[in-house]
Write a protein that holds these residues in place. Sequence first.
Motif, PDB file in Angstrom:
ATOM      1  N   THR A  74       0.845  -1.187   0.000  1.00 16.51           N
ATOM      2  CA  THR A  74       0.000   0.000   0.000  1.00 16.51           C
ATOM      3  C   THR A  74       0.883   1.241   0.000  1.00 16.51           C
ATOM      4  O   THR A  74       1.826   1.339   0.806  1.00 16.51           O
ATOM      5  CB  THR A  74      -0.916   0.027   1.233  1.00 16.51           C
ATOM      6  OG1 THR A  74      -1.708  -1.161   1.258  1.00 16.51           O
ATOM      7  CG2 THR A  74      -1.824   1.253   1.204  1.00 16.51           C
ATOM      8  N   ILE A  75       0.615   2.148  -0.901  1.00 15.22           N
ATOM      9  CA  ILE A  75       1.348   3.408  -0.975  1.00 15.22           C
ATOM     10  C   ILE A  75       0.443   4.516  -0.468  1.00 15.22           C
ATOM     11  O   ILE A  75      -0.683   4.679  -0.938  1.00 15.22           O
ATOM     12  CB  ILE A  75       1.792   3.709  -2.423  1.00 15.22           C
ATOM     13  CG1 ILE A  75       2.740   2.612  -2.920  1.00 15.22           C
ATOM     14  CG2 ILE A  75       2.475   5.080  -2.500  1.00 15.22           C
ATOM     15  CD1 ILE A  75       3.124   2.765  -4.377  1.00 15.22           C
ATOM     16  N   VAL A  76       0.937   5.247   0.525  1.00 14.67           N
ATOM     17  CA  VAL A  76       0.181   6.357   1.100  1.00 14.67           C
ATOM     18  C   VAL A  76       0.958   7.646   0.861  1.00 14.67           C
ATOM     19  O   VAL A  76       2.151   7.735   1.180  1.00 14.67           O
ATOM     20  CB  VAL A  76      -0.052   6.160   2.614  1.00 14.67           C
ATOM     21  CG1 VAL A  76      -0.825   7.352   3.189  1.00 14.67           C
ATOM     22  CG2 VAL A  76      -0.803   4.854   2.867  1.00 14.67           C
TER      23      VAL A  76
END
Length: 255
Positions: free
Chosen positions: A223-225
């Motif tokens: 997951t890229i935030v």
Amino acid sequence: MIEVQGLTKRYGNVEAVNDLTFTVKPGVVTGFLGPNGAGKSTTMRMILGLDRPTAGTALIDGVPYRKLTDPARKVGALLDAKGVHPNRSARAALLWQAQAAGLPRTRVDEVLELVGLTDVAGKRVGGFSLGMGQRLGIAAALLGDPEYLILDEPVNGLDPAGIHWVRGLLQSLAAEGRTVLVSSHLLAEMAQTAQDLIIIGRGHLVANTSMDEFIRANSGVSTIVRTPTEDGAAALAAALEQVPFTRSTEDGTHV
């Protein structure tokens, strides 16, 4: 069992297949995966004795294809569904193959029904869609009720219902104890069809494993935030450190 040992094929300075070694076991569908041009079709042609290898061997039931005493009843193959005279009817195209192999005429109508072409059996093959041509090619492969099936991209051109039918057919044939080798360039398709997997790239063996093991070893979620400020990123990281979570270790325990 199909046994490939050190199989190599060169065309001049071009190396299409390089030192392939693998086995295809009975009772499961084995997917033969690789991008277009990887050497899948060349390998299948060598297994079937259509191309002579530069080096290495390919054995079916312990002998080269050329030495099988009754090849039509031992091996069924689909390499090129378009290799049928366009002015012949579907029934006629299968009938001459059955007669050449010493198979009963009744088998032609049986396989036409099996692949869903009974209603168009009298129509010229030249008017068939790509998917209908694939079904006819599969019918030809099944004529001798073979122990071994070698199919090159059999779902090419089929609609979703046809693809689902092919999956079920191959799995049911493997469940009967037959040896099934089917090629594709689509991992998603193989994941729904095959139990074992052979992957090649540029003629080289990349992997030879079970489908479950391959997916487990090559699957993951990330997951890229993104936050508008560095302070926001730091705050998120600090918050996540306070959240309990579990992860699985290699021995299957959770920490």
